[in-house]
Motif scaffolding. Structure first.
Motif, mmCIF file in Angstrom:
data_model
loop_
_atom_site.group_PDB
_atom_site.id
_atom_site.type_symbol
_atom_site.label_atom_id
_atom_site.label_comp_id
_atom_site.label_asym_id
_atom_site.label_seq_id
_atom_site.Cartn_x
_atom_site.Cartn_y
_atom_site.Cartn_z
ATOM 1 N N THR A 1 0.830 -1.208 0.000
ATOM 2 C CA THR A 1 0.000 0.000 0.000
ATOM 3 C C THR A 1 0.861 1.253 0.000
ATOM 4 O O THR A 1 0.573 2.219 -0.708
ATOM 5 N N GLY A 2 1.929 1.256 0.784
ATOM 6 C CA GLY A 2 2.848 2.396 0.824
ATOM 7 C C GLY A 2 2.140 3.725 0.991
ATOM 8 O O GLY A 2 1.307 3.891 1.874
ATOM 9 N N LEU A 3 2.440 4.673 0.128
ATOM 10 C CA LEU A 3 1.861 6.014 0.185
ATOM 11 C C LEU A 3 0.695 6.198 -0.796
ATOM 12 O O LEU A 3 0.311 7.327 -1.099
ATOM 13 N N MET A 4 0.128 5.085 -1.243
ATOM 14 C CA MET A 4 -1.014 5.172 -2.156
ATOM 15 C C MET A 4 -2.146 5.982 -1.538
ATOM 16 O O MET A 4 -2.343 5.941 -0.318
ATOM 17 N N PHE A 5 -2.856 6.699 -2.375
ATOM 18 C CA PHE A 5 -4.079 7.438 -2.040
ATOM 19 C C PHE A 5 -3.841 8.681 -1.174
ATOM 20 O O PHE A 5 -4.775 9.381 -0.859
ATOM 21 N N ARG A 6 -2.602 8.958 -0.812
ATOM 22 C CA ARG A 6 -2.306 10.132 0.013
ATOM 23 C C ARG A 6 -2.292 11.369 -0.870
ATOM 24 O O ARG A 6 -1.648 11.388 -1.905
ATOM 25 N N ARG A 7 -2.991 12.420 -0.453
ATOM 26 C CA ARG A 7 -3.080 13.645 -1.257
ATOM 27 C C ARG A 7 -2.052 14.690 -0.839
ATOM 28 O O ARG A 7 -1.670 15.538 -1.647
ATOM 29 N N THR A 8 -1.602 14.641 0.401
ATOM 30 C CA THR A 8 -0.594 15.582 0.884
ATOM 31 C C THR A 8 0.353 14.851 1.835
ATOM 32 O O THR A 8 0.007 13.801 2.390
ATOM 33 N N MET A 9 1.530 15.446 2.003
ATOM 34 C CA MET A 9 2.497 14.907 2.946
ATOM 35 C C MET A 9 3.341 16.078 3.437
ATOM 36 O O MET A 9 3.715 16.944 2.637
#
Length: 150
Positions: A55-63
């Motif tokens: 899954t990792g950073l999938m679907f993340r919109r900001t960081m």
């Protein structure tokens, strides 16, 4: 409003499946550790199970600026990453057991282009694209923190 019995049974039967599918479309939140790259602090969530790494950073919109994800593998190997379902442009640093950066690769969002370590590694650190370059961190530099024995 009354729900027909057949529709209610369908909702009860498929509700858990739908909920699981929705959960897969949401960013995961994992425990984080602190790493350092010279004078720069990094707050890295740690993905250490096969499911977490997939899954990792999938679907993340900001960081956050100094936030990232450290992928930890059981054994050293040539690690290859792609960006399916990943919305953010990222840079990946492939890191040896002692914290030495082997290579850094910039990755485009939502592609299946493969980005691989140039030699076997157990760690990969993903940060916002350009994070390493802006700080002058390149192959041969060392990161510090618990996973690297310091």
């Amino acid at each position: 409003m009354k729900i027909p019995a057949t529709r209610l049974l369908a909702l009860l039967a498929f509700g858990p499946i739908a909920a699981a599918a929705l959960a897969q479309d949401a960013p995961q939140q994992l425990p984080a550790i602190q790493l350092t790259a010279g004078i720069h602090n990094i707050q890295a969530q740690v993905a250490q199970t096969p499911e977490q790494r997939a899954t990792g950073l999938m679907f993340r919109r900001t960081m956050g600026t100094n936030d990232g994800m450290l992928f930890a593998f059981e054994e050293a190997g040539v690690q290859c990453f792609w960006m399916k379902n990943t919305l953010l442009p990222l840079s990946a640093a492939f890191i040896a057991d002692d914290g030495t950066v082997v290579n850094v690769e910039d990755m485009k969002p939502q592609t299946l282009d493969s980005h691989c370590s140039k030699k076997p590694v157990r760690f990969v650190l993903e940060m916002n694209q350009g994070w390493f370059a802006k700080r002058g961190i390149k192959s041969g530099d060392k990161l510090s923190g618990t996973p690297f024995g310091r």
